[in-house]
Enzyme design. Sequence first.
Site, PDB file in Angstrom:
ATOM      1  N   HIS A 135       0.816  -1.220   0.000  1.00  0.00           N
ATOM      2  CA  HIS A 135       0.000   0.000   0.000  1.00  0.00           C
ATOM      3  C   HIS A 135       0.851   1.272   0.000  1.00  0.00           C
ATOM      4  CE1 HIS A 135       0.429  -0.179   4.537  1.00  0.00           C
ATOM      5  NE2 HIS A 135       0.497   1.132   4.365  1.00  0.00           N
ATOM      6  N   ASP A 165       0.214  -7.750   1.639  1.00  0.00           N
ATOM      7  CA  ASP A 165       0.557  -6.326   1.609  1.00  0.00           C
ATOM      8  C   ASP A 165       2.077  -6.123   1.605  1.00  0.00           C
ATOM      9  OD1 ASP A 165       0.078  -3.598   1.486  1.00  0.00           O
ATOM     10  OD2 ASP A 165      -0.048  -3.355   3.671  1.00  0.00           O
ATOM     11  N   GLY A 238       3.316   6.648   7.808  1.00  0.00           N
ATOM     12  CA  GLY A 238       4.677   6.812   7.305  1.00  0.00           C
ATOM     13  C   GLY A 238       5.616   5.747   7.825  1.00  0.00           C
ATOM     14  N   ASN A 239       5.209   5.075   8.962  1.00  0.00           N
ATOM     15  CA  ASN A 239       5.989   3.951   9.476  1.00  0.00           C
ATOM     16  C   ASN A 239       5.776   2.690   8.651  1.00  0.00           C
ATOM     17  OD1 ASN A 239       6.006   5.106  12.757  1.00  0.00           O
ATOM     18  ND2 ASN A 239       7.791   4.081  11.879  1.00  0.00           N
ATOM     19  N   SER A 240       4.724   2.675   7.830  1.00  0.00           N
ATOM     20  CA  SER A 240       4.403   1.472   7.053  1.00  0.00           C
ATOM     21  C   SER A 240       5.592   1.028   6.214  1.00  0.00           C
ATOM     22  CB  SER A 240       3.212   1.742   6.136  1.00  0.00           C
ATOM     23  OG  SER A 240       2.031   1.869   6.871  1.00  0.00           O
ATOM     24  N   LEU A 295      -5.725 -26.291  -2.370  1.00  0.00           N
ATOM     25  CA  LEU A 295      -6.532 -27.506  -2.349  1.00  0.00           C
ATOM     26  C   LEU A 295      -7.870 -27.305  -3.046  1.00  0.00           C
ATOM     27  CD1 LEU A 295      -5.995 -28.973   1.239  1.00  0.00           C
ATOM     28  CD2 LEU A 295      -5.514 -30.129  -0.916  1.00  0.00           C
ATOM     29  N   GLY A 296      -8.402 -26.076  -2.993  1.00  0.00           N
ATOM     30  CA  GLY A 296      -9.690 -25.803  -3.616  1.00  0.00           C
ATOM     31  C   GLY A 296     -10.857 -26.037  -2.683  1.00  0.00           C
TER      32      GLY A 296
END
Length: 527
Positions: A135, A165, A238-240, A295-296
């Site tokens: 992000h 992410d 901003g730490n992301s 596996l579905g």
Amino acid sequence: MFDASGNHTTEQERKLLRKLRVWIAALAVGCLVAGIGIGAMLSGRPTVAQNDLQIARAPEALSASFAEIARRVEPAVVNIETTQAQLEISEKDDDKDDESNPLLDMFRRQPRRPPRGVGSGFIVSPKGYILTNHHVIEEATRITVGLQSGEKYTATVVGVDPETDVAVIKIDAPKDLPTVTLGDSNAAQVGDWVLAMGSPFGLDQTVTAGIISKKERESQFFSVFQRFLQTDAAINRGNSGGPLVNMRGEVIGMNSQIATSTGDYNGIGFALPANETNFVYKQLVAQGKVKRGYLGISLESVHNEFAKVYGLTEAKGAIVTTVAATERGEPTPAEKIGIQPGDIIVEFESTPVISAQDLIQRVANTPVGQEITLVYLRDINGKLERKTGKVALGERPPPREYVEPAKANSKLNPKGNGLRLGITLAELTPQLLADRHLTGVQGLFVKDVDPNGLMAELRIPPSDKPALIAGDVISRINRVPVNSLADFQRVLSTLKSGDPIVMNVTRIQRDGKNDVMVPLIVQFTYQ
């Protein structure tokens, strides 16, 4: 005489020796007591002083540790600035007043600045590979990376994984760059000291300290592959993408999200564990995307209620709610070995399955094409039969977003047949089946859920979806099919407070333009 005289002298000497022995013994005892007392005083004083000194220096030692860790890690922490595409603002051609207004015309002629963003990242390879959040760089037309030295470079995107992410970007520097060490996030414990580093509000090279508050934190806001380390180290916008570092200077997490009521730090931050980050990083660098085993099937975890109803010795395992088909109509791995809805998967590769999330994580982390062994239980005539199957895992398809279904009319008369649970039910008629697109579904239709009733409060973890909503269909309760109101009342009449309840529910959800029937397992204790 000589003999008599000699005997007398000997007797006197013996008396004298006995007295000397008594005095010597008394003196020895006195010395011993004095020595113990003096020793205690001499040894006690320094011990107390040493403890006081250690206590006094403990904060200094911790501070020195923080400083040393920051000194070692900071050179590999980067500031990321992004530029997004400029938004076009439409002008009203028919507004003559605006055209004749010189002030508005002047503002119109001013160049509009494109949106900008800030974030953090950390260098994991001397060749310039950097880990950050997806992000942070999403929809960016330009990514600028700032180093501790003040140098700035334009970065390119190597690959992204929206499900965790995570993004990998790369800069080309004329020299090898400092890097961090990725540690074992599984070894982290609640209460461990950690440092969060990054660029909150664009303030680069910021360090905050805290502890690990919780491991494997799940939430309805996270994807199935996100089980975070929770920390109270201050994390802000901003730490992301910045690193969460342990006291050995190893990165054990990537700062990704915060829980907040204000938009800023509220004492609860989330970091994606380094083990998952490293798994994604290696695949993005090697092939530009993440391939996960598949596996579905859709799953629900076995809780205490389900275990009691089905006679399981412990609340472990993953319940199969659906068996998917591929878009091309080819059988999924689960179909190939005969997995059916209602089966309970209890072992994966000879290791017990703890929960649905546990199985999902282990399947996803297994290489595509690798053959695995599953052990599962199937309810046949009221008995759970143990079955085993071997199959090669497929590749997990990209995630699809589901739109919440429109809630059915909740203004109906709440009086009815499920007041002990706070629901109103109706038997399925041909007309109702046609109107609600419930072809092939059997059970009781949920007309209304009383907002003050028991069912309105229940949620399905970890998605936090309502356990029942108007429009759902209940097909079974505690393994008993319920196709009529009489069936429902008969089962309900046998229950008392504290009994477990397991409901098999079908919910209609919108997938793009189509309605999809989604099986759910609702587990709770009757109150």
